[in-house]
Design a protein around this motif. Structure first.
Motif, PDB file in Angstrom:
ATOM      1  N   ILE A 131       0.936  -1.059  -0.089  1.00  0.00           N
ATOM      2  CA  ILE A 131      -0.094   0.005   0.149  1.00  0.00           C
ATOM      3  C   ILE A 131       0.817   1.292   0.220  1.00  0.00           C
ATOM      4  O   ILE A 131       1.716   1.309   0.871  1.00  0.00           O
ATOM      5  CB  ILE A 131      -0.908  -0.064   1.277  1.00  0.00           C
ATOM      6  CG1 ILE A 131      -1.923  -1.335   1.185  1.00  0.00           C
ATOM      7  CG2 ILE A 131      -1.548   1.300   1.331  1.00  0.00           C
ATOM      8  CD1 ILE A 131      -2.566  -1.326   2.214  1.00  0.00           C
ATOM      9  N   ARG A 132       0.695   2.137  -0.955  1.00  0.00           N
ATOM     10  CA  ARG A 132       1.267   3.367  -0.986  1.00  0.00           C
ATOM     11  C   ARG A 132       0.350   4.375  -0.989  1.00  0.00           C
ATOM     12  O   ARG A 132      -0.885   4.169  -1.663  1.00  0.00           O
ATOM     13  CB  ARG A 132       1.918   3.615  -2.145  1.00  0.00           C
ATOM     14  CG  ARG A 132       3.412   2.914  -2.019  1.00  0.00           C
ATOM     15  CD  ARG A 132       4.100   3.016  -3.472  1.00  0.00           C
ATOM     16  NE  ARG A 132       3.521   2.874  -4.416  1.00  0.00           N
ATOM     17  CZ  ARG A 132       3.397   3.243  -5.704  1.00  0.00           C
ATOM     18  NH1 ARG A 132       4.265   4.354  -6.060  1.00  0.00           N
ATOM     19  NH2 ARG A 132       2.720   2.698  -6.598  1.00  0.00           N
ATOM     20  N   ALA A 133       0.463   5.713  -0.202  1.00  0.00           N
ATOM     21  CA  ALA A 133      -0.506   6.858  -0.221  1.00  0.00           C
ATOM     22  C   ALA A 133       0.245   7.747  -0.973  1.00  0.00           C
ATOM     23  O   ALA A 133       1.142   8.169  -1.035  1.00  0.00           O
ATOM     24  CB  ALA A 133      -0.818   7.230   1.053  1.00  0.00           C
ATOM     25  N   TRP A 134      -0.836   8.320  -2.011  1.00  0.00           N
ATOM     26  CA  TRP A 134      -0.230   9.596  -2.951  1.00  0.00           C
ATOM     27  C   TRP A 134      -0.489  10.847  -1.993  1.00  0.00           C
ATOM     28  O   TRP A 134      -1.373  10.783  -1.554  1.00  0.00           O
ATOM     29  CB  TRP A 134      -1.004   9.263  -4.184  1.00  0.00           C
ATOM     30  CG  TRP A 134      -0.234   8.336  -5.101  1.00  0.00           C
ATOM     31  CD1 TRP A 134       0.797   7.612  -4.886  1.00  0.00           C
ATOM     32  CD2 TRP A 134      -0.565   8.511  -6.173  1.00  0.00           C
ATOM     33  NE1 TRP A 134       1.308   6.975  -6.041  1.00  0.00           N
ATOM     34  CE2 TRP A 134       0.443   7.309  -7.082  1.00  0.00           C
ATOM     35  CE3 TRP A 134      -1.383   9.027  -7.434  1.00  0.00           C
ATOM     36  CZ2 TRP A 134       0.439   6.956  -8.186  1.00  0.00           C
ATOM     37  CZ3 TRP A 134      -1.413   8.499  -8.760  1.00  0.00           C
ATOM     38  CH2 TRP A 134      -0.701   7.523  -9.250  1.00  0.00           C
ATOM     39  N   TYR A 135       0.049  11.864  -2.469  1.00  0.00           N
ATOM     40  CA  TYR A 135      -0.010  13.168  -1.912  1.00  0.00           C
ATOM     41  C   TYR A 135       0.267  13.393  -0.687  1.00  0.00           C
ATOM     42  O   TYR A 135       0.587  14.572   0.040  1.00  0.00           O
ATOM     43  CB  TYR A 135      -1.573  13.859  -1.975  1.00  0.00           C
ATOM     44  CG  TYR A 135      -2.099  13.425  -3.696  1.00  0.00           C
ATOM     45  CD1 TYR A 135      -1.513  13.819  -4.841  1.00  0.00           C
ATOM     46  CD2 TYR A 135      -3.447  12.571  -3.811  1.00  0.00           C
ATOM     47  CE1 TYR A 135      -2.018  13.680  -6.088  1.00  0.00           C
ATOM     48  CE2 TYR A 135      -3.757  12.385  -4.979  1.00  0.00           C
ATOM     49  CZ  TYR A 135      -3.058  12.885  -6.020  1.00  0.00           C
ATOM     50  OH  TYR A 135      -3.555  12.604  -7.536  1.00  0.00           O
ATOM     51  N   ASN A 136       0.179  12.570   0.279  1.00  0.00           N
ATOM     52  CA  ASN A 136       0.373  12.569   1.698  1.00  0.00           C
ATOM     53  C   ASN A 136       0.923  11.185   2.312  1.00  0.00           C
ATOM     54  O   ASN A 136       0.204  10.456   2.882  1.00  0.00           O
ATOM     55  CB  ASN A 136      -0.766  12.862   2.295  1.00  0.00           C
ATOM     56  CG  ASN A 136      -0.724  13.166   3.732  1.00  0.00           C
ATOM     57  OD1 ASN A 136       0.208  13.161   4.363  1.00  0.00           O
ATOM     58  ND2 ASN A 136      -1.768  13.561   4.542  1.00  0.00           N
ATOM     59  N   ALA A 137       2.280  10.888   1.698  1.00  0.00           N
ATOM     60  CA  ALA A 137       2.684   9.655   1.983  1.00  0.00           C
ATOM     61  C   ALA A 137       2.722   8.973   3.609  1.00  0.00           C
ATOM     62  O   ALA A 137       2.541   7.991   3.407  1.00  0.00           O
ATOM     63  CB  ALA A 137       4.152   9.573   1.217  1.00  0.00           C
ATOM     64  N   ASN A 138       2.885   9.851   4.236  1.00  0.00           N
ATOM     65  CA  ASN A 138       2.824   9.345   5.734  1.00  0.00           C
ATOM     66  C   ASN A 138       1.727   9.580   6.468  1.00  0.00           C
ATOM     67  O   ASN A 138       1.510   9.430   7.751  1.00  0.00           O
ATOM     68  CB  ASN A 138       4.006  10.327   6.454  1.00  0.00           C
ATOM     69  CG  ASN A 138       5.432   9.947   5.923  1.00  0.00           C
ATOM     70  OD1 ASN A 138       5.838   8.816   5.623  1.00  0.00           O
ATOM     71  ND2 ASN A 138       6.248  11.120   5.887  1.00  0.00           N
ATOM     72  N   LEU A 139       0.641   9.627   5.530  1.00  0.00           N
ATOM     73  CA  LEU A 139      -0.731  10.147   6.156  1.00  0.00           C
ATOM     74  C   LEU A 139      -0.713  10.950   7.390  1.00  0.00           C
ATOM     75  O   LEU A 139      -1.374  10.612   8.489  1.00  0.00           O
ATOM     76  CB  LEU A 139      -1.404   8.526   6.557  1.00  0.00           C
ATOM     77  CG  LEU A 139      -1.573   7.700   5.255  1.00  0.00           C
ATOM     78  CD1 LEU A 139      -2.261   6.441   5.541  1.00  0.00           C
ATOM     79  CD2 LEU A 139      -2.509   8.295   3.951  1.00  0.00           C
ATOM     80  N   GLU A 140      -0.285  12.280   7.137  1.00  0.00           N
ATOM     81  CA  GLU A 140      -0.222  13.106   8.613  1.00  0.00           C
ATOM     82  C   GLU A 140      -1.713  13.721   8.286  1.00  0.00           C
ATOM     83  O   GLU A 140      -2.014  14.487   7.332  1.00  0.00           O
ATOM     84  CB  GLU A 140       0.603  14.057   8.065  1.00  0.00           C
ATOM     85  CG  GLU A 140       1.950  13.466   8.534  1.00  0.00           C
ATOM     86  CD  GLU A 140       3.076  14.609   9.013  1.00  0.00           C
ATOM     87  OE1 GLU A 140       2.718  15.576   9.575  1.00  0.00           O
ATOM     88  OE2 GLU A 140       4.091  14.390   8.303  1.00  0.00           O
ATOM     89  N   SER A 141      -2.671  13.454   9.309  1.00  0.00           N
ATOM     90  CA  SER A 141      -3.897  14.116   9.240  1.00  0.00           C
ATOM     91  C   SER A 141      -3.594  15.844   9.383  1.00  0.00           C
ATOM     92  O   SER A 141      -4.396  16.388   8.829  1.00  0.00           O
ATOM     93  CB  SER A 141      -4.916  13.627  10.240  1.00  0.00           C
ATOM     94  OG  SER A 141      -4.273  13.739  11.552  1.00  0.00           O
TER      95      SER A 141
END
Lengths: 369, 378
Positions: free
Chosen positions: A162-172
């Motif tokens: 799983i990779r998250a784009w735009y906010n790789a570390n999922l910082e809210s």
């Protein structure tokens, strides 16, 4: 015509800023609130207190518990020795969750798996509970993986990557801070406009304004311009703080951001002036401001996604200018969104702005006392 | 003399209260605040606000469709959490992600079936739009669920068992079915009551000063304490009415359980309302005119109650300095009390300290109001 508008604008700005308390209220709290809310509003959990009830007391169980104590999300506050203590600790909110490792844990683990780990979590705030359980799952998965490697077991035939784009570390925080910028801009627009006509009506000076050569359009421009100037200035300051203090990346173009900001202010000021010219007393103006502000914030997708709302409420959010500005803010800050996505946010805000400003100008003369 | 002044004081107070009630009836916006606002806002938010993501739109890109990929794709289609759309290639999927048509992409490469039998296993590529970090986390949790189910099914069809060394059993107390409405509705009540409390009283003293009627009141024998009480009592009654309406809606419209007692709820609500009204009164007295009182009310009530009360965001996870700041937000204590009384019960160790804090805040706000108002007499 121009000099009349300028004169009225100057009078409006003076009436907002000449009073020390009013000046203070318009300028200082929004900035302070950005700093406070920027730190407060995050769904990420840190140092959540938890309790361990380890009946097994083996190397393996201590290994598993170490996964929790080593995580920045959790802080071990209680080691307990009786089942009954769990209920007490959770009831009085001493811990958010308790992990219970049964006496057969290491035996089950060595004889082929299925060793049970029980996690009991306080669901009074079920969102916090679910986030905490997500962290727990990550820790258990990591333990499982390490255990399989250590004991030479076969890894699963497929794994998730799983990779998250735009906010790789999922910082809210990256998600929330641009949203707060929009929120505070709307608050400033309301502060400047929502009570301005109502005050003049209550004091009788609005009738005087109406008998001057000023046409309703000129009054409208004179009332709206200070809002634009103060709103633009404060929003710029807020954006600077978001970028340089909170270090939220600004990846898209400033032009896209400022076109959005301009249209958003136009719609916010339009709604504010409309509320104000509908009201006979300032009490009604204040009520109107809240009746707009609160739904506008909650139904904007700022904290809870619009996609989760029922279909009819989703339709209702189409009337909310904030909804579009949230997409612009996050699109410009994080996604570097394409222009066509921006334009489909721009025109509804422009439409809302034009409609409400027109309504406000009409109400100047036609409001029946 | 003293004995005579007590009934006189009571009569004066009654007169002041009656005057305030006439004013309330004449400008019905106060009644709208107390009754229309909670009903309207609760209906809107009770139905509108939810953190439970379902039917998340996702794109599935399969480069070489075969039995193995069909099997996995079906697992994604079966769950109610996802609404998968098949897409021909990655560029179409990336386009859909860019334009917010989907929130995530599942990508199975051409060699997926072959690599299932390799030692490291086949990768299932997942891209999530991470802008909304909270939702992105939820989605990745759902993905893991689908993946584990698929692994289990696959192992069973091969006649083996999926080997998971540690099996996680989770139990969520007080809200077993994880309805976010159960904690959002009590939280919303606290936010709405904050607004009501401040809105009801923020204007009333400022209005008297602005219109010059305060001077008229001051030359009567009524003392400042009586004037303030005369303002407080009618709005307290209105506010409690609004609170009762909100609680009734929580119970019968939104099916939030009430596990604590009604009297505990009533008592703590009264305390909270005193603090909220006290804050409004203080704003009104400090501001001197309605315009500024209104501005201050907009700034200090809604957003702090919404963001700093622990209603959405966990206070314990905030930086220490911000945690200190939350202590002056009355809604913080009321949210903690309401969530416990509704979902857990009358838990003294949670309710007592929070109720004590409310008493303290109410005393501070009302005391300061009294002091500031008296000063203006001289």
């Amino acid at each position: 015509m121009l000099h009349r508008i300028i004169a009225l604008t100057i009078k409006e700005i003076l009436s907002l800023l000449k009073d020390k308390k009013s000046r203070f209220t318009i300028v200082v709290p929004p900035i302070v609130q950005l700093l406070v809310f920027g730190y407060a509003a995050t769904y990420d959990l840190n140092d959540v207190p938890f309790a361990v009830y380890d009946e097994d007391r083996s190397v393996a169980s201590r290994d598993l518990a170490a996964g929790f104590t080593g995580s920045p999300h959790f802080t071990l506050t209680h080691r307990i020795t009786h089942q009954a203590e769990i209920a007490d600790l959770i009831d009085r909110k001493a811990v958010l969750l308790a992990i219970h490792i049964g006496p057969d844990f290491s035996r089950d683990l060595l004889t082929g798996g299925g060793a049970q780990l029980q996690v009991i979590v306080d669901g009074r705030n079920s969102n916090t509970a679910m986030i905490a359980l997500n962290y727990v799952r990550e820790i258990v998965n990591r333990f499982n993986q390490a255990w399989l490697v250590k004991t030479g077991g076969r890894e699963p035939p497929a794994r998730l990557n799983i990779r998250a784009w735009y906010n790789a570390n999922l910082e809210s925080r990256w998600y929330i801070v641009p949203g707060i910028a929009g929120l505070l801009t709307l608050v400033v627009a309301m502060l400047v406009t929502a009570l301005s006509v109502a005050r003049e009506r209550e004091q009788g000076t609005f009738d005087q304004l109406l008998v001057t050569p000023l046409r309703p359009v000129e009054i409208l421009v004179g009332k709206a311009l200070p809002g634009f100037m103060i709103g633009m200035a404060e929003a710029t300051l807020i954006i600077l703080i978001a970028v340089f203090w909170f270090e939220v990346p600004l990846r898209g173009s400033l032009a896209a951001l400022y076109i959005g900001l301009f249209l958003f202010l136009m719609s916010g000021i339009g709604v504010g002036l409309m509320i104000s010219s509908l009201s006979v007393t300032q009490q009604q103006g204040l009520l109107g401001a809240f009746l707009f502000l609160v739904p506008a914030v909650i139904l904007s997708g700022f904290t809870t996604p619009i996609a989760n709302m029922p279909a009819i409420v989703q339709k209702l959010t189409l009337l909310n200018p904030m909804r579009y500005f949230m997409v612009v803010l996050r699109g410009v800050f994080l996604e570097k969104a394409p222009w066509s996505l921006m334009i489909s946010q721009y025109w509804p805000m422009a439409l809302i702005g034009l409609a409400t400003l027109t309504a406000a100008a009409w109400l100047f003369r036609h409001r029946i006392n | 003399m003293k004995q005579q002044s007590a009934p006189g004081g009571f009569r004066r107070l009654r007169g002041l209260i009656r005057k305030e009630f006439y004013q309330i009836v004449r400008d019905p916006s106060a009644i709208a605040i107390a009754f229309l606002m909670p009903v309207g806002l609760l209906i809107l938010f009770g139905y509108g606000v939810s953190l439970d993501a379902k039917h998340v739109p996702i794109a599935i890109v399969v480069e070489t469709p075969d039995a193995a990929t069909a099997d996995l794709t079906r697992s994604f289609e079966r769950t109610e959490y996802f609404e998968p759309v098949r897409m021909a290639d990655m560029s179409a999927a990336v386009d859909a992600l860019t334009y917010h048509r989907v929130d995530a992409i599942v990508h199975l490469r051409g060699n997926f079936a072959r690599r299932l039998h390799e030692e490291k296993g086949a990768p299932i590529g997942v891209v999530i739009n991470g802008v909304d970090a909270n939702t992105a986390r939820l989605i990745s949790g759902y993905m893991e669920g689908v993946w584990l189910n698929w692994l289990g099914d696959r192992a069973r069809s091969e006649g083996t068992q999926l080997l998971t060394p540690v099996d996680l059993r989770q139990r969520i107390w007080f809200n077993a079915e994880v309805r976010s409405r159960n904690f959002l509705v009590p939280g919303l009540i606290a936010v709405i009551m904050t607004l009501i409390g401040a809105l009801l009283t923020a204007m009333v003293m400022a209005r008297e000063w602005e219109r010059g009627t305060m001077e008229a009141l001051l030359v009567t024998p009524a003392t400042m304490g009586e004037i303030i009480l005369g303002k407080l009592i009618p709005y307290f009654i209105l506010g409690m009415g609004g609170m009762a309406l909100s609680v009734a809606m929580a119970l019968w419209v939104f099916d939030v359980p009430l596990r604590g007692s009604l009297w505990m709820l009533t008592g703590t609500s009264a305390l909270f309302l005193l603090a909220a009204l006290g804050m409004g009164l203080l704003i009104s007295i400090v501001a001197k005119n309605q315009f500024i009182a209104g501005q201050i009310a907009i700034v200090v009530t809604f957003l702090p109650a919404f963001l700093l009360s622990g209603f959405l965001f966990d206070i314990g996870s905030m930086p220490v300095v911000v945690q200190y700041i939350t202590h002056i937000v009355a809604a913080r204590y009321f949210v903690a009390i309401l969530q416990s009384v509704f979902l857990a019960g009358d838990i003294g160790s949670v309710i007592l300290p929070n109720a004590a804090a409310l008493v303290l805040l109410a005393a501070v706000f009302l005391g300061l109001s009294r002091k500031k108002a008296r000063k203006r007499l001289e």
